[in-house]
Design an enzyme around this catalytic site. Structure first.
Site, PDB file in Angstrom:
ATOM      1  N   HIS A   1      -3.497  -4.430   7.922  1.00  0.00           N
ATOM      2  CA  HIS A   1      -3.586  -3.220   8.739  1.00  0.00           C
ATOM      3  C   HIS A   1      -2.647  -3.298   9.934  1.00  0.00           C
ATOM      4  CE1 HIS A   1      -5.002   0.512  10.479  1.00  0.00           C
ATOM      5  NE2 HIS A   1      -5.522   0.749   9.290  1.00  0.00           N
ATOM      6  N   GLY A   2      -1.705  -2.371   9.952  1.00  0.00           N
ATOM      7  CA  GLY A   2      -0.816  -2.210  11.100  1.00  0.00           C
ATOM      8  C   GLY A   2       0.303  -3.238  11.195  1.00  0.00           C
TER       9      GLY A   2
ATOM     10  N   ASN B   1       0.859  -1.187   0.000  1.00  0.00           N
ATOM     11  CA  ASN B   1       0.000   0.000   0.000  1.00  0.00           C
ATOM     12  C   ASN B   1       0.899   1.243   0.000  1.00  0.00           C
ATOM     13  OD1 ASN B   1      -1.400   2.264   1.140  1.00  0.00           O
ATOM     14  ND2 ASN B   1      -3.055   0.901   1.701  1.00  0.00           N
TER      15      ASN B   1
ATOM     16  N   HIS C   1      -5.598   3.688  -1.530  1.00  0.00           N
ATOM     17  CA  HIS C   1      -6.909   4.063  -0.988  1.00  0.00           C
ATOM     18  C   HIS C   1      -7.207   5.498  -1.421  1.00  0.00           C
ATOM     19  CE1 HIS C   1      -9.506   4.430   2.964  1.00  0.00           C
ATOM     20  NE2 HIS C   1     -10.181   4.755   1.870  1.00  0.00           N
TER      21      HIS C   1
ATOM     22  N   THR D   1      -8.020   3.673   8.787  1.00  0.00           N
ATOM     23  CA  THR D   1      -9.259   2.906   8.754  1.00  0.00           C
ATOM     24  C   THR D   1      -9.404   2.151  10.072  1.00  0.00           C
ATOM     25  OG1 THR D   1      -8.830   2.677   6.410  1.00  0.00           O
ATOM     26  CG2 THR D   1     -10.605   1.347   7.308  1.00  0.00           C
TER      27      THR D   1
ATOM     28  N   HIS E   1       1.015   6.263   1.882  1.00  0.00           N
ATOM     29  CA  HIS E   1       1.759   7.224   2.702  1.00  0.00           C
ATOM     30  C   HIS E   1       2.975   7.807   1.995  1.00  0.00           C
ATOM     31  CE1 HIS E   1      -1.192   6.929   5.685  1.00  0.00           C
ATOM     32  NE2 HIS E   1      -1.067   5.612   5.745  1.00  0.00           N
TER      33      HIS E   1
ATOM     34  N   ARG F   1       4.175  18.849   1.120  1.00  0.00           N
ATOM     35  CA  ARG F   1       4.740  20.023   0.459  1.00  0.00           C
ATOM     36  C   ARG F   1       3.996  20.398  -0.817  1.00  0.00           C
ATOM     37  NH1 ARG F   1       9.934  21.727   2.245  1.00  0.00           N
ATOM     38  NH2 ARG F   1       9.609  21.756   4.478  1.00  0.00           N
TER      39      ARG F   1
ATOM     40  N   GLU G   1     -11.120  -9.220   3.407  1.00  0.00           N
ATOM     41  CA  GLU G   1      -9.835  -8.857   3.999  1.00  0.00           C
ATOM     42  C   GLU G   1     -10.069  -8.686   5.498  1.00  0.00           C
ATOM     43  OE1 GLU G   1      -7.209  -6.344   1.899  1.00  0.00           O
ATOM     44  OE2 GLU G   1      -6.276  -5.559   3.723  1.00  0.00           O
TER      45      GLU G   1
ATOM     46  N   GLU H   1      -8.725   0.654  -2.858  1.00  0.00           N
ATOM     47  CA  GLU H   1      -9.548   0.689  -1.648  1.00  0.00           C
ATOM     48  C   GLU H   1     -10.448   1.911  -1.723  1.00  0.00           C
ATOM     49  OE1 GLU H   1      -7.044   0.831   1.760  1.00  0.00           O
ATOM     50  OE2 GLU H   1      -6.221  -1.141   1.409  1.00  0.00           O
TER      51      GLU H   1
ATOM     52  N   ARG I   1      -6.771  12.924   1.138  1.00  0.00           N
ATOM     53  CA  ARG I   1      -5.666  13.362   1.998  1.00  0.00           C
ATOM     54  C   ARG I   1      -4.315  12.805   1.558  1.00  0.00           C
ATOM     55  NH1 ARG I   1      -7.208  10.229   7.555  1.00  0.00           N
ATOM     56  NH2 ARG I   1      -9.200  11.205   7.105  1.00  0.00           N
ATOM     57  N   HIS I   2      -4.321  11.654   0.872  1.00  0.00           N
ATOM     58  CA  HIS I   2      -3.040  11.153   0.354  1.00  0.00           C
ATOM     59  C   HIS I   2      -3.139  10.880  -1.150  1.00  0.00           C
ATOM     60  CE1 HIS I   2      -5.004   7.464   1.658  1.00  0.00           C
ATOM     61  NE2 HIS I   2      -4.653   7.599   2.921  1.00  0.00           N
TER      62      HIS I   2
ATOM     63  N   ARG J   1      -9.251   8.277  -0.757  1.00  0.00           N
ATOM     64  CA  ARG J   1     -10.193   8.699   0.288  1.00  0.00           C
ATOM     65  C   ARG J   1     -11.039   9.856  -0.205  1.00  0.00           C
ATOM     66  NH1 ARG J   1      -8.583   6.681   5.737  1.00  0.00           N
ATOM     67  NH2 ARG J   1     -10.363   7.890   6.421  1.00  0.00           N
TER      68      ARG J   1
ATOM     69  N   GLY K   1       1.239  -1.293   4.360  1.00  0.00           N
ATOM     70  CA  GLY K   1       1.634   0.014   3.840  1.00  0.00           C
ATOM     71  C   GLY K   1       2.438   0.857   4.789  1.00  0.00           C
TER      72      GLY K   1
HETATM   73  N1  PXP Z   1      -5.806  -3.169   4.194  1.00  0.00           N
HETATM   74  C1  PXP Z   1      -6.756  -2.215   4.172  1.00  0.00           C
HETATM   75  C2  PXP Z   1      -8.117  -2.583   3.697  1.00  0.00           C
HETATM   76  C3  PXP Z   1      -6.458  -0.885   4.550  1.00  0.00           C
HETATM   77  O1  PXP Z   1      -7.420   0.053   4.535  1.00  0.00           O
HETATM   78  C4  PXP Z   1      -5.131  -0.573   4.922  1.00  0.00           C
HETATM   79  C5  PXP Z   1      -4.777   0.832   5.299  1.00  0.00           C
HETATM   80  O2  PXP Z   1      -5.085   1.705   4.287  1.00  0.00           O
HETATM   81  C6  PXP Z   1      -4.173  -1.597   4.906  1.00  0.00           C
HETATM   82  C7  PXP Z   1      -4.540  -2.891   4.557  1.00  0.00           C
HETATM   83  C8  PXP Z   1      -2.740  -1.335   5.230  1.00  0.00           C
HETATM   84  O3  PXP Z   1      -2.584  -0.904   6.547  1.00  0.00           O
HETATM   85  P1  PXP Z   1      -1.185  -0.329   7.003  1.00  0.00           P
HETATM   86  O4  PXP Z   1      -0.945   0.906   6.199  1.00  0.00           O
HETATM   87  O5  PXP Z   1      -1.391  -0.071   8.460  1.00  0.00           O
HETATM   88  O6  PXP Z   1      -0.164  -1.395   6.737  1.00  0.00           O
END
Ligand code: PXP
Length: 250
Positions: A196-197, A9, A45, A103, A12, A20, A153, A72, A51-52, A47, A218
């Site tokens: 996620h995370g 992902n 993603h 999220t 970021h 900037r 997921e 996403e 924002r990104h 959004r 990500g």
């Molecule tokens: N999976 C989904 C569906 C997400 O929304 C995200 C965050 O955008 C991730 C995975 C990845 O999460 P992270 O950036 O914390 O690794």
């Protein structure tokens, strides 16, 4: 055991660029670097508040990267129109609140099935693999199957947070929910992804769950890229995933 895919992902990278307002660092270049390092897919993603990732990033990712794109998006008419225009390989429907930092929690498909159903239907009819980002919970899984999603997921946020705080009982509890949900989803014929995370420290127990066939990661990779470069970060994550898989199979 099936090979575990890594979706990188790149949101970021765009967060840093947007700080900037210019063009650097370029998320498309990051996607190419991730591909060279062994990523199997690119996740972005778009959004509602942009924002990104921007609309232009999605246009370029769709046109310029060779890996499958996983878009996403929230279940809104605006996002549906964008997804139907691009028809990415996969679309992951996620919950979205303006005020949240990321999220937080999965999509409550059980409570929102009437709202979600036409999105699953139209995106699937357009040829996208539709994934629902849900909590590892048997009710959410049953509803995801009933909605006709190809993929779920599983949200690993609570597990990853427990790893950070070092609460071993919580780690075990959340891992059990992930294992049980992955088995239940696979039994129902769903393809199982998770994310996620996740970090180097938390990825292996999730990667060892046989029914999971894709992880989407990500924030940690982009953060780690500051210290080691993105190529090295993706390579190391890929190696940890493969290691967990072969240890679990042994
Ligand atoms: N999976 C989904 C569906 C997400 O929304 C995200 C965050 O955008 C991730 C995975 C990845 O999460 P992270 O950036 O914390 O690794």
């Amino acid at each position: 055991m099936t090979r575990l895919r890594l979706g990188v992902n790149i949101d970021h990278v765009a967060t840093i660029r947007n700080a900037r307002g210019g063009a650097h660092p370029d998320p498309v270049r990051a996607a190419q670097a991730a591909a060279e390092a062994g990523a199997d897919g690119i996740t972005a993603h778009l959004r509602e508040d942009r924002r990104h990732i921007s609309d232009g990033d999605i246009d370029r990712l769709a046109a310029e990267i060779s890996l499958p794109l996983n878009l996403e998006m929230a279940a809104t008419d605006e996002m549906l129109a964008i997804a139907l225009r691009h028809r990415p390989h996969a679309v992951c429907i996620v919950p979205e609140k303006r005020e949240e930092r990321t999220t937080e929690g999965g999509l409550d498909v059980a409570a929102q099935h009437r709202h979600i159903a036409p999105f699953v239907e139209q995106l699937s009819a357009a040829g996208c693999r539709v994934s629902l980002f849900i909590e590892p919970d048997p009710v959410q899984i049953a509803v995801a199957e009933a909605l006709g999603a190809a993929v779920v997921e599983l949200h690993t946020g609570a597990y990853a947070e427990a790893c950070v705080t070092g609460d071993e009982n919580a780690v075990e509890h959340h891992l059990r929910r992930l294992r049980d949900s992955a088995a239940e989803g696979a039994r129902r014929g769903l393809e199982i992804h998770a994310g996620h995370g996740l970090s180097y420290d938390s990825v292996k127990p999730v990667a060892a769950i046989a029914e999971i066939i894709e992880l989407n990661i990500g924030h940690f990779l982009v953060g780690e890229a500051i210290f080691s470069g993105l190529h090295a970060a993706v390579t190391r994550m890929r190696a940890l995933m493969d290691e967990a898989r072969s240890e679990a199979a042994a």
